[in-house]
Design a protein around this motif. Structure first.
Motif, PDB file in Angstrom:
ATOM      1  N   TYR A  10      -4.608 -12.835  -1.192  1.00  0.00           N
ATOM      2  CA  TYR A  10      -3.235 -12.888  -0.619  1.00  0.00           C
ATOM      3  C   TYR A  10      -2.902 -11.503  -0.601  1.00  0.00           C
ATOM      4  N   VAL A  11      -1.898 -11.246   0.156  1.00  0.00           N
ATOM      5  CA  VAL A  11      -1.012  -9.868  -0.010  1.00  0.00           C
ATOM      6  C   VAL A  11       0.397 -10.283  -0.128  1.00  0.00           C
ATOM      7  N   ILE A  12       1.106  -9.307  -0.718  1.00  0.00           N
ATOM      8  CA  ILE A  12       2.347  -9.386  -0.841  1.00  0.00           C
ATOM      9  C   ILE A  12       3.205  -8.674   0.371  1.00  0.00           C
ATOM     10  N   LEU A  13       4.122  -9.369   1.128  1.00  0.00           N
ATOM     11  CA  LEU A  13       4.750  -8.770   2.097  1.00  0.00           C
ATOM     12  C   LEU A  13       5.872  -7.748   1.707  1.00  0.00           C
ATOM     13  N   ARG A  14       5.960  -6.524   1.885  1.00  0.00           N
ATOM     14  CA  ARG A  14       7.162  -5.597   1.371  1.00  0.00           C
ATOM     15  C   ARG A  14       8.021  -5.017   2.657  1.00  0.00           C
ATOM     16  N   ALA A  15       9.287  -5.199   2.380  1.00  0.00           N
ATOM     17  CA  ALA A  15      10.158  -4.574   3.418  1.00  0.00           C
ATOM     18  C   ALA A  15      10.483  -3.355   2.823  1.00  0.00           C
ATOM     19  N   ALA A  16      10.308  -2.251   3.970  1.00  0.00           N
ATOM     20  CA  ALA A  16      10.529  -0.794   3.610  1.00  0.00           C
ATOM     21  C   ALA A  16      11.668  -0.288   4.721  1.00  0.00           C
ATOM     22  N   PRO A  17      13.174  -0.553   4.333  1.00  0.00           N
ATOM     23  CA  PRO A  17      13.875  -0.196   5.346  1.00  0.00           C
ATOM     24  C   PRO A  17      13.681   1.319   5.870  1.00  0.00           C
ATOM     25  N   ARG A  18      13.534   2.166   4.996  1.00  0.00           N
ATOM     26  CA  ARG A  18      13.213   3.612   5.210  1.00  0.00           C
ATOM     27  C   ARG A  18      11.642   4.008   4.818  1.00  0.00           C
ATOM     28  N   PRO A 106      -1.573  -4.350  -1.427  1.00  0.00           N
ATOM     29  CA  PRO A 106      -2.863  -4.656  -1.436  1.00  0.00           C
ATOM     30  C   PRO A 106      -3.465  -6.132  -1.643  1.00  0.00           C
ATOM     31  N   ILE A 107      -4.501  -6.232  -1.211  1.00  0.00           N
ATOM     32  CA  ILE A 107      -5.205  -7.509  -1.100  1.00  0.00           C
ATOM     33  C   ILE A 107      -5.664  -7.838  -2.777  1.00  0.00           C
ATOM     34  N   HIS A 108      -5.194  -9.254  -3.208  1.00  0.00           N
ATOM     35  CA  HIS A 108      -5.553  -9.642  -4.407  1.00  0.00           C
ATOM     36  C   HIS A 108      -6.110 -11.072  -4.018  1.00  0.00           C
ATOM     37  N   SER A 109      -6.760 -11.443  -5.164  1.00  0.00           N
ATOM     38  CA  SER A 109      -7.497 -12.874  -5.016  1.00  0.00           C
ATOM     39  C   SER A 109      -6.975 -13.622  -6.473  1.00  0.00           C
ATOM     40  N   GLY A 110      -7.486 -14.996  -5.971  1.00  0.00           N
ATOM     41  CA  GLY A 110      -7.078 -16.066  -7.015  1.00  0.00           C
ATOM     42  C   GLY A 110      -8.018 -17.279  -6.753  1.00  0.00           C
ATOM     43  N   LEU A 111      -7.724 -18.435  -7.481  1.00  0.00           N
ATOM     44  CA  LEU A 111      -8.418 -19.571  -7.402  1.00  0.00           C
ATOM     45  C   LEU A 111      -7.306 -20.766  -6.934  1.00  0.00           C
TER      46      LEU A 111
END
Length: 128
Positions: A10-18, A106-111
């Motif tokens: 998975y990746v977490i999506l980030r919003a970076a207005p600037r 970054p890409i992370h993993s889990g089960l």
């Protein structure tokens, strides 16, 4: 039972207005589970959090970017050429670093044995 668990990324999506300032707010996640043929995106955009970084941020643009990501995950033609690729290629495309208003961490993993539930869990843990 751990025997039923399969790996996911998975990746977490980030919003970076600037984007040039390097400040961001977590707004969503993309989860890919090859074993269960699952690729999904979910988000929860809180406009006041975005506006704390940039009062002039266009929240509709952020949400449109997230909807585009959802379309790619679903293989929807509205996602453009990336949506027409195989599921693993779509995840790699979405997880690739980029300098845009919405970009992946970054890409992370889990089960998992329930990727949709884990996608919601990721939102609770990192976004909400």
């Amino acid at each position: 039972m751990t025997a039923d668990l399969v790996p996911f990324d998975y990746v977490i999506l980030r919003a970076a207005p600037r984007i040039h300032r390097g400040e961001f707010v977590n707004v969503g996640a993309v989860l890919y589970c090859r074993a269960l043929d699952f690729l999904g995106a979910a988000w929860d955009v809180e406009p006041t959090r975005l506006k704390a970084l940039d009062p002039a941020v266009d929240v509709d643009v952020v949400c449109a970017s997230l909807e585009h990501i959802r379309a790619i995950c679903a293989g929807d033609p509205n996602g453009g050429p990336a949506a027409a690729t195989r599921i693993g290629e779509r995840f790699r495309w979405l997880a690739a670093p980029r300098s845009t208003v919405v970009h992946p961490g970054p890409i992370h993993s889990g089960l998992t044995n329930d990727p949709a539930a884990d996608l919601d869990r990721l939102l609770d843990a990192f976004v909400r």
